[in-house]
Design a protein around this motif. Structure first.
Motif, short mmCIF file in Angstrom:
data_model
loop_
_atom_site.label_atom_id
_atom_site.label_comp_id
_atom_site.label_asym_id
_atom_site.label_seq_id
_atom_site.Cartn_x
_atom_site.Cartn_y
_atom_site.Cartn_z
N SER A 255 0.83 -1.20 0.00
CA SER A 255 0.00 0.00 0.00
C SER A 255 0.86 1.25 0.00
O SER A 255 0.58 2.21 -0.74
N ASN A 256 1.92 1.26 0.82
CA ASN A 256 2.81 2.42 0.84
C ASN A 256 3.56 2.57 -0.47
O ASN A 256 3.80 3.70 -0.94
N PHE A 257 3.92 1.46 -1.10
CA PHE A 257 4.62 1.52 -2.38
C PHE A 257 3.73 2.12 -3.46
O PHE A 257 4.15 3.02 -4.21
N ILE A 258 2.48 1.63 -3.54
CA ILE A 258 1.55 2.17 -4.54
C ILE A 258 1.22 3.63 -4.23
O ILE A 258 1.12 4.47 -5.15
N SER A 259 1.08 3.96 -2.96
CA SER A 259 0.81 5.35 -2.58
C SER A 259 1.97 6.26 -2.99
O SER A 259 1.75 7.39 -3.42
N GLY A 260 3.20 5.75 -2.84
CA GLY A 260 4.35 6.54 -3.26
C GLY A 260 4.35 6.81 -4.75
O GLY A 260 4.68 7.92 -5.19
N ILE A 261 3.96 5.81 -5.55
CA ILE A 261 3.88 6.02 -7.01
C ILE A 261 2.78 7.04 -7.35
O ILE A 261 2.96 7.90 -8.21
N ILE A 262 1.65 6.97 -6.63
CA ILE A 262 0.56 7.92 -6.87
C ILE A 262 1.02 9.34 -6.53
O ILE A 262 0.73 10.30 -7.26
N ILE A 263 1.74 9.49 -5.42
CA ILE A 263 2.23 10.82 -5.02
C ILE A 263 3.15 11.40 -6.09
O ILE A 263 3.10 12.58 -6.41
N LEU A 264 4.00 10.53 -6.65
CA LEU A 264 4.93 11.00 -7.67
C LEU A 264 4.21 11.35 -8.97
O LEU A 264 4.59 12.30 -9.67
N LEU A 287 11.72 11.52 -1.13
CA LEU A 287 10.59 10.63 -1.36
C LEU A 287 11.13 9.24 -1.60
O LEU A 287 11.88 9.01 -2.55
N ARG A 288 10.76 8.31 -0.74
CA ARG A 288 11.20 6.93 -0.86
C ARG A 288 10.03 6.05 -1.29
O ARG A 288 8.88 6.49 -1.36
N SER A 289 10.35 4.79 -1.58
CA SER A 289 9.31 3.86 -2.03
C SER A 289 8.32 3.52 -0.93
O SER A 289 7.20 3.12 -1.21
N ARG A 290 8.72 3.69 0.34
CA ARG A 290 7.84 3.33 1.46
C ARG A 290 7.43 4.52 2.30
O ARG A 290 6.37 4.52 2.92
N GLU A 301 13.80 14.51 11.97
CA GLU A 301 13.44 13.97 10.66
C GLU A 301 12.39 12.89 10.85
O GLU A 301 12.65 11.85 11.44
N TYR A 302 11.19 13.15 10.34
CA TYR A 302 10.08 12.21 10.46
C TYR A 302 9.99 11.38 9.18
O TYR A 302 10.03 11.93 8.07
N LEU A 303 9.88 10.07 9.35
CA LEU A 303 9.69 9.15 8.23
C LEU A 303 8.22 8.76 8.20
O LEU A 303 7.79 7.83 8.88
N ILE A 304 7.46 9.48 7.40
CA ILE A 304 6.01 9.33 7.39
C ILE A 304 5.63 8.37 6.27
O ILE A 304 6.05 8.56 5.11
N PRO A 305 4.84 7.32 6.54
CA PRO A 305 4.43 6.39 5.48
C PRO A 305 3.68 7.10 4.36
O PRO A 305 2.92 8.05 4.60
N ASN A 306 3.89 6.64 3.14
CA ASN A 306 3.24 7.26 1.99
C ASN A 306 1.72 7.18 2.08
O ASN A 306 1.01 8.06 1.56
N GLU A 307 1.21 6.14 2.71
CA GLU A 307 -0.24 5.97 2.80
C GLU A 307 -0.90 7.12 3.55
O GLU A 307 -2.04 7.50 3.25
N ASP A 308 -0.19 7.70 4.53
CA ASP A 308 -0.77 8.81 5.30
C ASP A 308 -1.00 10.04 4.42
O ASP A 308 -1.93 10.81 4.67
N PHE A 309 -0.17 10.24 3.41
CA PHE A 309 -0.36 11.39 2.52
C PHE A 309 -1.53 11.19 1.57
O PHE A 309 -1.98 12.16 0.95
N ILE A 310 -2.00 9.96 1.43
CA ILE A 310 -3.15 9.69 0.57
C ILE A 310 -4.45 9.71 1.37
O ILE A 310 -5.48 10.22 0.90
N SER A 311 -4.42 9.18 2.59
CA SER A 311 -5.63 9.01 3.38
C SER A 311 -5.91 10.17 4.33
O SER A 311 -7.03 10.29 4.83
#
Length: 430
Positions: A255-264, A287-290, A301-311
């Protein structure tokens, strides 16, 4: 008696080899090649080093170039010995080339291992690579490599139509690790080249870099499996079952990987943007894959999952524009002229460097009659929200304090009036 005869036989053979004129020729070829390659390397290394110093922002490529540059003598010597070995083999007997062939093997082993240990950053992995490499080349030099490989291939188990031997497993591990490491190295070098492109947006730079790395790693894995001789069709059912299990266990990762692609792809977030997510306010670093790396003003430095930026709801202060409007509330005493207060506040805000007066002039409005003061709201724009919001508010408030003090305008504080209905007698303490 037998030992003495054996020793005499070995000594006589060694003497015959040393007195053979072809041994002298080979030794002369090796010595001449070492001297010539050393002179050639000393002439070429300064030029290569001057060109390498022009490389900026690509440390992986620079590390590879330096690893080769410091060992140009051995690289040239390998080429020299390879040509000499081919010439001797073509125009002479195979036995005439044993010294050149041995020197070629040892020099090639030294060159490969020294370059790899220089490129690999992990010291433990570099030592393991050097040890394994020297063991293999030592076995190859004495002719025991085939015996060891045959022994490892004999230790095997049959899984249906698949014969899984210890040699096959080791080959798969070594080839996969080497090719994936090489793919990651090439991906990092290409990523630095892509980041330097001025024609691409930051989001597309990150997206292209990640796609290149994924394609290279997938290609490396496929080449490794094909090189080891593993029949992929025989592992179809097994890999399908494993894939289903991994899919259930790695739902969040996927989910985080797909969310990262959507963000990009939708360019909603890119490196350098100033964002607010929940209680986190900072600048997007990577921007990382996860996950997305966000650095706050206090250095965290906060490592926030990509899914949080989508939801979740995300505030991007610099999504379509870098200009941000700031509001500052203040109050003055009732004996001050509100027209003069508004004019002085606008002039004070416009005089600060971070206030973007050219984009939009500051405005000041009286918002109400407070309990102790006339209430005002000052609005102005800035173009660098990444440099902080609290600090610019503080600068504006201090500038207003100085301007009001110079103009004789007071900033009131709350007053309380107490009425005593019952007389109170006040006496001096003894």
């Amino acid at each position: 008696m037998d030992f003495a005869a054996t020793f005499d036989d070995v000594a006589s053979r060694l003497q015959g080899v040393l007195l053979n004129e072809w041994t002298h020729y080979q030794l002369l070829i090796i010595v001449c090649g070492y001297v010539v390659c050393g002179v050639l390397a000393r002439r070429i290394e300064p030029r290569v080093e001057s060109r390498a110093r022009t490389i900026k922002g690509n440390p992986d490529l620079l590390r590879v170039i330096i690893a080769f540059m410091r060992r140009l003598r051995w690289l040239f010597l390998i080429i020299w010995l390879w040509i000499a070995d081919g010439m001797i083999l073509r125009f002479g007997w195979p036995s005439y080339r044993w010294l050149v062939a041995t020197a070629l093997t040892l020099v090639a082993a030294w060159f490969v291992i020294s370059v790899l240990t220089r490129i690999i950053r992990n010291q433990m992995l570099a030592r393991v690579t050097a040890m394994v490499g020297w063991i293999y080349f030592a076995l190859y030099a004495v002719g025991l490599d085939r015996v060891i490989l045959t022994t490892l291939d004999g230790v095997a188990v049959n899984l249906g139509a698949v014969r899984l031997s210890l040699l096959l497993v080791l080959k798969a591990i070594v080839l996969s690790s080497a090719l994936i490491w090489l793919a990651v190295l090439i991906g990092n070098v290409s990523s630095h080249w892509i980041q330097r492109s001025a024609d691409l947006t930051p989001s597309f730079k990150v997206l292209i870099s990640k796609l290149v790395k994924i394609a290279l790693i997938g290609l490396a894995g496929a080449i490794a499996l094909a090189a080891t001789g593993i029949d992929l069709t025989a592992l179809t059912v097994f890999s399908g079952a494993v894939g289903v299990g991994i899919g259930f266990g790695l739902q969040k990762v996927v989910s985080n990987f797909i969310s990262g692609i959507i963000i990009l792809l939708d360019k909603s977030i890119k490196p350098g943007d100033t964002i607010t997510l929940g209680d986190t306010f900072g600048s997007v670093r990577d921007l990382r894959s996860r996950f997305v790396s966000v650095i706050t003003r206090d250095g965290k430095e906060y490592l926030i999952p990509n899914e949080d930026f989508i939801s979740q709801q995300v505030v991007n202060w610099s999504f379509s524009s870098d200009f941000v409007r700031i509001e500052v509330d203040f109050g003055t005493s009732y004996d001050s002229d509100p027209h003069e207060v508004a004019r002085l506040a606008i002039a004070t805000a416009a005089s600060l460097p971070r206030v973007a007066s050219s984009y939009a002039a500051p405005v000041c409005w009286m918002t109400g009659f407070g309990a102790s003061s006339l209430d005002f709201k000052l609005r102005f724009w800035i173009s660098d929200p990444g440099n902080g919001l609290t600090n610019i508010r503080g600068q504006v408030l201090i500038a207003l304090w100085d301007a009001f003090k110079a103009a004789g305008i007071s900033i009131p504080f709350p007053h309380r009036e107490i009425i005593m209905k019952t007389p109170v007698e006040v006496t001096r303490a003894q």
